[in-house]
Structures are given as C-alpha cells and as structure tokens.
Design a protein around this motif. Structure first.
Motif, mmCIF file in Angstrom:
data_model
loop_
_atom_site.group_PDB
_atom_site.id
_atom_site.type_symbol
_atom_site.label_atom_id
_atom_site.label_comp_id
_atom_site.label_asym_id
_atom_site.label_seq_id
_atom_site.Cartn_x
_atom_site.Cartn_y
_atom_site.Cartn_z
ATOM 1 N N ASP A 170 -5.229 8.984 7.365
ATOM 2 C CA ASP A 170 -4.519 9.807 6.443
ATOM 3 C C ASP A 170 -3.191 8.926 6.030
ATOM 4 N N LEU A 171 -3.152 8.231 4.812
ATOM 5 C CA LEU A 171 -1.916 7.618 4.454
ATOM 6 C C LEU A 171 -1.316 8.645 3.150
ATOM 7 N N ARG A 172 -0.279 9.181 3.711
ATOM 8 C CA ARG A 172 -0.030 10.267 2.785
ATOM 9 C C ARG A 172 0.750 9.929 1.422
ATOM 10 N N LEU A 173 1.081 8.723 1.134
ATOM 11 C CA LEU A 173 1.593 7.853 0.031
ATOM 12 C C LEU A 173 0.713 6.831 -0.397
ATOM 13 N N ASN A 174 0.372 6.743 -1.621
ATOM 14 C CA ASN A 174 -0.729 5.827 -2.255
ATOM 15 C C ASN A 174 0.254 4.453 -2.410
ATOM 16 N N GLY A 175 -0.529 3.486 -1.319
ATOM 17 C CA GLY A 175 0.057 2.278 -1.585
ATOM 18 C C GLY A 175 -0.909 1.289 -2.072
ATOM 19 N N GLY A 176 -2.016 1.556 -2.539
ATOM 20 C CA GLY A 176 -2.947 0.697 -3.140
ATOM 21 C C GLY A 176 -3.921 0.333 -2.277
ATOM 22 N N LYS A 177 -5.139 -0.184 -2.834
ATOM 23 C CA LYS A 177 -6.113 -0.835 -1.908
ATOM 24 C C LYS A 177 -5.844 -1.700 -0.713
ATOM 25 N N ALA A 178 -5.047 -2.743 -1.084
ATOM 26 C CA ALA A 178 -4.517 -3.864 -0.175
ATOM 27 C C ALA A 178 -4.103 -3.496 0.742
ATOM 28 N N GLU A 179 -2.943 -2.270 0.821
ATOM 29 C CA GLU A 179 -2.404 -1.850 2.036
ATOM 30 C C GLU A 179 -3.431 -0.890 2.821
ATOM 31 N N ALA A 180 -4.167 -0.037 2.024
ATOM 32 C CA ALA A 180 -4.977 0.787 2.919
ATOM 33 C C ALA A 180 -6.009 0.012 3.522
ATOM 34 N N VAL A 181 -6.342 -1.288 2.994
ATOM 35 C CA VAL A 181 -7.229 -2.068 3.884
ATOM 36 C C VAL A 181 -6.303 -2.707 5.159
ATOM 37 N N ARG A 182 -5.206 -3.098 4.720
ATOM 38 C CA ARG A 182 -4.529 -3.785 5.811
ATOM 39 C C ARG A 182 -4.192 -2.794 7.038
ATOM 40 N N LYS A 183 -3.595 -1.652 6.817
ATOM 41 C CA LYS A 183 -3.367 -0.610 7.792
ATOM 42 C C LYS A 183 -4.568 -0.109 8.359
ATOM 43 N N GLY A 184 -5.592 -0.030 7.778
ATOM 44 C CA GLY A 184 -7.154 0.299 8.443
ATOM 45 C C GLY A 184 -7.541 -0.788 9.333
#
Length: 365
Positions: free
Chosen positions: A121-135
């Motif tokens: 769960d990423l509380r702040l929306n960072g965009g797809k690129a950041e979601a993929v990177r952190k995942g």
C-alpha cells in the motif's frame, strides 16, 4: 500387528547383521542402497533449492471496478499458476481499491496459502512508474541473489503485469518458458515433450535475462488495437529503437518478466523521470548497467515473445497531452543516458549498495 523400526547401518550390513534375520547374501545389496540413499536425497534437495520463485507485480490505481479478481484466483488454482505469486501495489487509490485488494489477498491466502498474494500500500499516488519500481524492489528484496559470472542464472524471476489483464495471465507460462528455455544452453532444454511454446522459441538463444510481451498482429493471433494507437505505437517504437540502439518491437507492452540480476536491482535504485514511458528509461539504465558490469549487450539477453492474445481495453488513463509528452520524454532519456553530457551511471547511491529493502518498503505491506 506390532510394528518395529529397523535401522540398517553400513557397518551392520557388512557383517550380515540386521533385524528379522537378514541373510548375509542380501547384505551387499542393502549396503549399496545405504551408501547411495544419502546421495540421492542430496540430489533431490539440491533440485528443490533451485525451484524459482516468480513474483509478478501488479500496479493498481482506482481499479476497484476494473480488476478481474476472479481471473487471478482461477490462474493460481490451475497447474500453470504453480510457483507464481502476485504483489498488488495500491498506488494511492482514492476509491475502494485497497479494500478490494485486501479481500483478494485474503481469498488467495485461504485457498493457496500465505505468500501467493501480497498487497503493498503506497499511501500517496506516485504514478505507474513508481508503483512498478517500488513493487519490483519489494520482490527483489526477497530474491536469492547468486551473483557470479552468470548473474543469478538460477536466481528468482520478477516482473510486472497490467492489472486489467489486457495481456491474459495465461501468457505468464509462455514468457516464463522463454526465460527458462535458455538455461541449459543453445538447443538443450529440460522440458522434453512438455515444452511450452516460449521454451521452444528461446531454446537457441544462449542467455535470456528478460522476456517482454510483444503485441504483433499476426495471423492466428488475437491482438486487437485501435488503429490510431497501433500507428502511433509503431512511430514511438521506431524512435525508441533508434534511441536504445536495438531493434526492439514493443517497449510499452505491460507484460514483462526479468531475472533478478544485480543489474536489474541497480537500474531500479532511483525513481524514474520519464513518466509513463518508464519502460524505455528502464531499458536505457539496463544498457548502461550491463555495460558497466562487463556483461553482454542488452539486446543479446532480451527475448520478445509475440502474444497470442491482447485486447485494447477501455478506460486508458493516458490523454493526448501525455502521448505528445512522450517525445519530450525520449529526448530527456537520450540526454541523461546516451548524450555526451549523460549522467554518471550507476548513480552514486547504487554504487554504494543502497538499501533495496528500505527503498522498497516506503509503502506498507
């Protein structure tokens, strides 16, 4: 009937001793079995240790009514889902996506055990690129890095997949097969008569570190794209190919699998700057990371797999301005990675071995 346990040791077998009156004539055979058994068990254990852990990252933003939860459950229940786990990344959604993902995680855990589905769960929306990177970083943090000259040839596999399943989950075994088909060298694969199409296709490529789905409209394939999107995609892919110096057909397909190599970990260290064309930026970083490590050219370890099925689904979050902005993004990637003024790569924090675990877990698991 009373049961008794019998322990046979090489010493007692050599002297013909044993429970229940074993004859001296049988001693040599039993002695051989007793000596071979530990070796056989050791081989089995070694094979079990090499079973690869596959983690597929699924970025999710306001997908409460779009994510086909039942298809994930069905895939994990089928034999083709064996060994695959999903990491769903909630990218600061403003609807009920997080609750839906938690319920899906609980259902998968109840049916298939812990670890087959996890929610980041990423509380702040960072965009797809950041979601993929952190995942991806979260997945890599648990990977078995072996290092060495083959760069984790038997290491774990991580990747990302569009949550709306424009590329069906049934393609995962094909992409996995292409990764694993090259493990034993050109023309030598381990699957025998049970080979997937991907394993056969990649069997003659000496080394495959990453496999990308490619949306190619061939006869016999069910690939459906809007005409405007197709032609804009071909123009973009041509420009990306020139930028990267490799004849890649489809950089933007949301179905990609990677071996968890040190180069991949290095390429994910810093946030992406190119927005929705982060795939191209990731490839640019990997080009430089492989070069810095003395590895092969990146184009020699990528395999593009023509998908059997891909449908252009409604609900795209990309507007016209974002698509036009992609041209500026390509220029920025060239400036940062390939121009005479290119940034130093790997970045200093990557060369110092920054904490993957810390970077990955800025969200809540």
């Amino acid at each position: 009937r009373r049961q008794t346990a019998m322990i046979l040791t090489p010493a007692c077998l050599a002297h013909g001793h044993g429970r229940d009156g074993l004859s001296a004539g049988s001693a040599p055979v039993l002695l051989l079995l007793a000596l071979l058994l530990p070796l056989l068990l050791g081989i089995q254990a070694s094979g079990a240790e090499r079973e690869e852990r596959v983690v597929v990252v699924v970025p999710c933003y306001n997908e409460e009514h779009r994510l086909p939860s039942a298809e994930y459950l069905h895939f994990l229940s089928a034999p083709q889902g064996r060994g695959v786990s999903f990491l769903f990344v909630n990218d600061g959604s403003s609807d009920g996506t997080l609750a839906m993902l938690r319920a899906l995680e609980a259902n998968i855990t109840a049916l298939h055990g812990a670890g087959r589905a996890t929610v980041l769960d990423l509380r702040l929306n960072g965009g797809k690129a950041e979601a993929v990177r952190k995942g991806m970083l979260a997945a890599i943090a648990g990977a078995k890095f072996t290092g060495g000259p083959l760069h984790a040839l038997y290491g774990d596999i991580v990747g990302f997949w569009d949550g709306d399943l424009a590329t069906p989950l049934a393609a995962i075994p094909d992409l996995l097969g292409a990764l694993q088909g090259a493990e034993d060298g050109p023309g030598r694969i381990r699957c025998g008569s049970s080979c997937t199409e991907g394993e056969l296709a990649a069997a003659d490529q000496p080394r495959v570190d990453m496999v990308f789905g490619a949306r190619v409209g061939l006869l016999g394939r069910d690939v459906t794209r809007r005409l405007s999107r197709h032609y804009l995609g071909r123009i973009f892919a041509t420009l990306a190919s020139l930028l990267l110096g490799m004849p890649i057909y489809d950089t933007q397909c949301g179905a990609k699998l990677f071996r968890a190599t040190p180069e991949l970990r290095q390429a994910l260290t810093a946030p992406f700057q190119a927005g929705w064309i982060f795939d191209v930026e990731l490839l640019a970083r990997l080009v430089r990371a492989y070069k810095a490590s003395g590895g092969p050219d990146l184009k020699d370890v990528i395999f593009e797999y023509p998908l059997h099925r891909w449908h252009d689904l409604p609900g795209s979050k990309l507007g016209l301005s974002a698509k036009v902005g992609a041209l500026r993004g390509l220029a920025e990637i060239w400036f940062s990675h390939f121009s005479p003024w290119a940034e130093l790569w790997p970045p200093p924090q990557a060369r110092r071995g920054s904490s993957v675990q810390g970077a990955a877990h800025e969200g809540e698991l």
